[in-house]
Design a protein around this motif. Structure first.
Motif, PDB file in Angstrom:
ATOM      1  N   LEU A 125       4.497  18.206  27.653  1.00 54.11           N
ATOM      2  CA  LEU A 125       4.108  18.783  26.371  1.00 54.11           C
ATOM      3  C   LEU A 125       4.247  20.299  26.468  1.00 54.11           C
ATOM      4  O   LEU A 125       3.728  20.913  27.412  1.00 54.11           O
ATOM      5  N   ILE A 126       4.934  20.884  25.506  1.00 60.27           N
ATOM      6  CA  ILE A 126       5.251  22.317  25.565  1.00 60.27           C
ATOM      7  C   ILE A 126       4.920  22.939  24.217  1.00 60.27           C
ATOM      8  O   ILE A 126       5.326  22.419  23.167  1.00 60.27           O
ATOM      9  N   VAL A 127       4.198  24.041  24.233  1.00 65.13           N
ATOM     10  CA  VAL A 127       3.864  24.768  23.013  1.00 65.13           C
ATOM     11  C   VAL A 127       4.554  26.122  23.064  1.00 65.13           C
ATOM     12  O   VAL A 127       4.374  26.885  24.026  1.00 65.13           O
ATOM     13  N   VAL A 128       5.339  26.412  22.043  1.00 66.91           N
ATOM     14  CA  VAL A 128       6.022  27.701  21.963  1.00 66.91           C
ATOM     15  C   VAL A 128       5.046  28.717  21.389  1.00 66.91           C
ATOM     16  O   VAL A 128       4.579  28.583  20.249  1.00 66.91           O
ATOM     17  N   GLY A 129       4.706  29.712  22.195  1.00 64.56           N
ATOM     18  CA  GLY A 129       3.731  30.717  21.794  1.00 64.56           C
ATOM     19  C   GLY A 129       4.379  32.025  21.401  1.00 64.56           C
ATOM     20  O   GLY A 129       5.470  32.055  20.829  1.00 64.56           O
ATOM     21  N   SER A 130       3.719  33.121  21.743  1.00 64.63           N
ATOM     22  CA  SER A 130       4.230  34.445  21.396  1.00 64.63           C
ATOM     23  C   SER A 130       3.902  35.415  22.523  1.00 64.63           C
ATOM     24  O   SER A 130       3.325  35.033  23.541  1.00 64.63           O
ATOM     25  N   ASP A 131       4.281  36.675  22.345  1.00 63.16           N
ATOM     26  CA  ASP A 131       4.209  37.677  23.399  1.00 63.16           C
ATOM     27  C   ASP A 131       2.774  37.918  23.868  1.00 63.16           C
ATOM     28  O   ASP A 131       1.944  38.412  23.102  1.00 63.16           O
ATOM     29  N   PRO A 132       2.439  37.579  25.107  1.00 58.82           N
ATOM     30  CA  PRO A 132       1.059  37.730  25.558  1.00 58.82           C
ATOM     31  C   PRO A 132       0.602  39.182  25.641  1.00 58.82           C
ATOM     32  O   PRO A 132      -0.600  39.455  25.611  1.00 58.82           O
ATOM     33  N   VAL A 133       1.535  40.119  25.764  1.00 56.35           N
ATOM     34  CA  VAL A 133       1.148  41.533  25.798  1.00 56.35           C
ATOM     35  C   VAL A 133       0.594  41.961  24.442  1.00 56.35           C
ATOM     36  O   VAL A 133      -0.484  42.554  24.340  1.00 56.35           O
ATOM     37  N   SER A 134       1.331  41.651  23.375  1.00 56.16           N
ATOM     38  CA  SER A 134       0.855  41.997  22.035  1.00 56.16           C
ATOM     39  C   SER A 134      -0.394  41.208  21.666  1.00 56.16           C
ATOM     40  O   SER A 134      -1.334  41.751  21.070  1.00 56.16           O
ATOM     41  N   LEU A 135      -0.424  39.940  22.037  1.00 55.93           N
ATOM     42  CA  LEU A 135      -1.536  39.090  21.641  1.00 55.93           C
ATOM     43  C   LEU A 135      -2.830  39.436  22.362  1.00 55.93           C
ATOM     44  O   LEU A 135      -3.908  39.026  21.927  1.00 55.93           O
ATOM     45  N   ALA A 136      -2.744  40.173  23.443  1.00 57.01           N
ATOM     46  CA  ALA A 136      -3.966  40.566  24.151  1.00 57.01           C
ATOM     47  C   ALA A 136      -4.906  41.352  23.245  1.00 57.01           C
ATOM     48  O   ALA A 136      -6.121  41.360  23.461  1.00 57.01           O
ATOM     49  N   LEU A 137      -4.348  42.017  22.218  1.00 62.74           N
ATOM     50  CA  LEU A 137      -5.164  42.820  21.307  1.00 62.74           C
ATOM     51  C   LEU A 137      -5.802  42.004  20.191  1.00 62.74           C
ATOM     52  O   LEU A 137      -6.564  42.562  19.397  1.00 62.74           O
ATOM     53  N   GLU A 138      -5.491  40.709  20.113  1.00 60.24           N
ATOM     54  CA  GLU A 138      -5.940  39.912  18.974  1.00 60.24           C
ATOM     55  C   GLU A 138      -6.740  38.691  19.420  1.00 60.24           C
ATOM     56  O   GLU A 138      -6.321  37.553  19.234  1.00 60.24           O
ATOM     57  N   PRO A 139      -7.915  38.897  20.014  1.00 52.51           N
ATOM     58  CA  PRO A 139      -8.716  37.734  20.423  1.00 52.51           C
ATOM     59  C   PRO A 139      -9.138  36.893  19.226  1.00 52.51           C
ATOM     60  O   PRO A 139      -9.354  37.412  18.125  1.00 52.51           O
ATOM     61  N   VAL A 140      -9.227  35.606  19.453  1.00 52.46           N
ATOM     62  CA  VAL A 140      -9.690  34.698  18.410  1.00 52.46           C
ATOM     63  C   VAL A 140     -11.136  35.038  18.059  1.00 52.46           C
ATOM     64  O   VAL A 140     -11.978  35.203  18.953  1.00 52.46           O
ATOM     65  N   ASP A 141     -11.425  35.165  16.765  1.00 54.14           N
ATOM     66  CA  ASP A 141     -12.785  35.403  16.295  1.00 54.14           C
ATOM     67  C   ASP A 141     -13.485  34.045  16.226  1.00 54.14           C
ATOM     68  O   ASP A 141     -13.323  33.294  15.260  1.00 54.14           O
ATOM     69  N   LEU A 142     -14.257  33.728  17.237  1.00 52.97           N
ATOM     70  CA  LEU A 142     -14.887  32.415  17.302  1.00 52.97           C
ATOM     71  C   LEU A 142     -15.949  32.214  16.235  1.00 52.97           C
ATOM     72  O   LEU A 142     -16.327  31.068  15.941  1.00 52.97           O
ATOM     73  N   ASP A 143     -16.404  33.293  15.614  1.00 52.46           N
ATOM     74  CA  ASP A 143     -17.376  33.182  14.538  1.00 52.46           C
ATOM     75  C   ASP A 143     -16.707  33.062  13.174  1.00 52.46           C
ATOM     76  O   ASP A 143     -17.398  32.905  12.160  1.00 52.46           O
ATOM     77  N   ASP A 144     -15.382  33.145  13.158  1.00 53.17           N
ATOM     78  CA  ASP A 144     -14.629  32.911  11.921  1.00 53.17           C
ATOM     79  C   ASP A 144     -13.357  32.152  12.276  1.00 53.17           C
ATOM     80  O   ASP A 144     -12.244  32.561  11.954  1.00 53.17           O
ATOM     81  N   PHE A 145     -13.537  31.039  12.959  1.00 59.41           N
ATOM     82  CA  PHE A 145     -12.394  30.274  13.436  1.00 59.41           C
ATOM     83  C   PHE A 145     -11.466  29.828  12.308  1.00 59.41           C
ATOM     84  O   PHE A 145     -10.247  29.876  12.451  1.00 59.41           O
ATOM     85  N   PRO A 146     -11.980  29.394  11.139  1.00 56.84           N
ATOM     86  CA  PRO A 146     -11.088  28.939  10.064  1.00 56.84           C
ATOM     87  C   PRO A 146     -10.431  30.067   9.278  1.00 56.84           C
ATOM     88  O   PRO A 146      -9.772  29.810   8.274  1.00 56.84           O
ATOM     89  N   LEU A 147     -10.604  31.321   9.726  1.00 54.66           N
ATOM     90  CA  LEU A 147     -10.005  32.477   9.038  1.00 54.66           C
ATOM     91  C   LEU A 147     -10.476  32.551   7.588  1.00 54.66           C
ATOM     92  O   LEU A 147      -9.697  32.849   6.676  1.00 54.66           O
ATOM     93  N   ALA A 172       0.061  12.071  34.698  1.00 54.11           N
ATOM     94  CA  ALA A 172       1.483  12.407  34.728  1.00 54.11           C
ATOM     95  C   ALA A 172       1.923  13.133  33.456  1.00 54.11           C
ATOM     96  O   ALA A 172       3.118  13.226  33.169  1.00 54.11           O
ATOM     97  N   ILE A 173       0.948  13.654  32.704  1.00 51.13           N
ATOM     98  CA  ILE A 173       1.265  14.445  31.514  1.00 51.13           C
ATOM     99  C   ILE A 173       0.991  15.905  31.824  1.00 51.13           C
ATOM    100  O   ILE A 173      -0.116  16.265  32.233  1.00 51.13           O
ATOM    101  N   THR A 174       1.999  16.750  31.658  1.00 51.92           N
ATOM    102  CA  THR A 174       1.835  18.181  31.876  1.00 51.92           C
ATOM    103  C   THR A 174       1.858  18.900  30.532  1.00 51.92           C
ATOM    104  O   THR A 174       2.472  18.445  29.571  1.00 51.92           O
ATOM    105  N   VAL A 175       1.167  20.028  30.488  1.00 50.67           N
ATOM    106  CA  VAL A 175       1.048  20.814  29.264  1.00 50.67           C
ATOM    107  C   VAL A 175       1.245  22.282  29.625  1.00 50.67           C
ATOM    108  O   VAL A 175       0.500  22.826  30.466  1.00 50.67           O
ATOM    109  N   ASN A 176       2.217  22.922  29.013  1.00 53.92           N
ATOM    110  CA  ASN A 176       2.474  24.336  29.271  1.00 53.92           C
ATOM    111  C   ASN A 176       2.826  25.048  27.975  1.00 53.92           C
ATOM    112  O   ASN A 176       3.202  24.415  26.984  1.00 53.92           O
ATOM    113  N   ALA A 177       2.701  26.371  28.010  1.00 54.78           N
ATOM    114  CA  ALA A 177       3.079  27.206  26.871  1.00 54.78           C
ATOM    115  C   ALA A 177       4.112  28.219  27.329  1.00 54.78           C
ATOM    116  O   ALA A 177       4.273  28.467  28.536  1.00 54.78           O
ATOM    117  N   CYS A 178       4.803  28.816  26.362  1.00 54.98           N
ATOM    118  CA  CYS A 178       5.800  29.820  26.719  1.00 54.98           C
ATOM    119  C   CYS A 178       6.028  30.776  25.560  1.00 54.98           C
ATOM    120  O   CYS A 178       5.748  30.461  24.395  1.00 54.98           O
TER     121      CYS A 178
END
Length: 307
Positions: A127-149, A189-195
């Motif tokens: 299982l593979i999830v296509v993500g985005s640039d981890p350098v840029s995303l470091a500035l955008e933590p998930v707001d756990l108190d407003d998860f549904p945006l 035997a199921i692997t999960v990675n992002a990229c």
């Protein structure tokens, strides 16, 4: 082998599907338009004569259609590889029939629901999830108190960048989901990675928000955003440079996801995030187990699954 690729009608998804078909895999293309699915099949078949291609129409913004898609995939030849690639950037007032922001539903809740449903029934898969640039995303933590945006004002300023901020947070949700799912599947035997596929031209990612690209470029020029990390194929293209012509195309973006799908090098590797075929560390706010569990549980509640 059988691979499923979401968002497979254009851009990186189509390039991934074409590459996997070229390696001899049967590829199921998932998209929300019959016309675009047929056009993608014709393009891939022209590039890969004899390609075995299956079309599955599903609007990933609609959770009921995601559930139906999972059932159809499991009713036939079980997938060996599932690549969750579909993503978009939209204004936050664009909602699904469930009342959720489309950006949240397509980018995060759809892969959460689809991969959980498939993982529960498969014996072996990548299982593979296509993500985005981890350098840029470091500035955008998930707001756990407003998860549904539900409160766009909490995303920050300027208001014109809020669609990007929301997109970035959904991509961090992807990463946290991958870590949480990999922990649950440890020893199977199921692997999960992002990229991160790289900053790629021709994806149409933000077509629903005209002018957003220019705002993002200005944010880089003004130093609001850090320069992106190394990009696949070499170079460090930043959105503040002269434009899309500086960026590699979808074929380069397909490299790491397709490699994760088939390479013996990563057999058994799970719970990692890759950039240019190299495992990298993502921001601490994405790796913290308690935060990841919050994302897991809040996602379960929104899609109607038991955590």
């Amino acid at each position: 082998m059988h691979a499923v690729v979401t968002g497979a009608t254009n851009g990186i998804g189509a390039a991934i599907a074409r590459r996997l078909a070229g390696e001899g895999l049967t590829v199921t293309l998932v998209g929300r338009s019959d016309q675009r699915l047929r056009a993608a099949r014709e393009r891939i078949a022209a590039a890969v004569p004899g390609a075995e291609l299956v079309l599955e129409r599903a609007d990933l913004a609609e959770l009921a259609q995601v559930r139906d898609l999972a059932e159809r995939l499991l009713s036939g030849s079980a997938p060996d590889v599932v690549i969750s690639n579909a993503a978009l950037v939209t204004p936050l007032d664009r909602r699904t029939s469930d009342g959720l922001p489309r950006v949240l539903a397509v980018n995060h809740l759809a892969p959460y629901l689809l991969l959980r449903a498939l993982a529960a029934a498969l014996d072996r898969a990548r299982l593979i999830v296509v993500g985005s640039d981890p350098v840029s995303l470091a500035l955008e933590p998930v707001d756990l108190d407003d998860f549904p945006l539900a409160h766009p004002e909490r995303l920050g300023e300027p208001a014109g960048l809020r669609p990007y901020y929301a997109y970035a947070r959904t991509k961090n949700m992807n990463t946290m989901f991958v870590y949480a799912l990999a922990r649950r599947l440890a020893g199977t035997a199921i692997t999960v990675n992002a990229c991160h596929p790289g900053l790629i031209s021709g994806t149409g990612l933000s077509r629903e928000v005209p002018g957003l690209g220019e705002l993002i470029k200005q944010a880089y020029r003004d130093g609001i955003f850090p320069q992106p990390g190394p990009q696949p194929g070499g170079g460090r293209w930043a959105p503040g440079s002269s434009g899309p012509k500086d960026r590699p195309g979808p074929d380069i973006g397909a490299d790491t996801p397709a490699w994760l799908a088939t390479s013996p090098t990563v057999e058994g590797v799970t719970g990692s995030f890759f950039v240019d075929r190299i495992a990298v560390q993502t921001a601490p706010h994405t790796t913290d187990p308690e935060r990841c569990e919050r994302v897991w549980h809040d996602s379960a509640a929104l899609v109607g699954l038991s955590p």
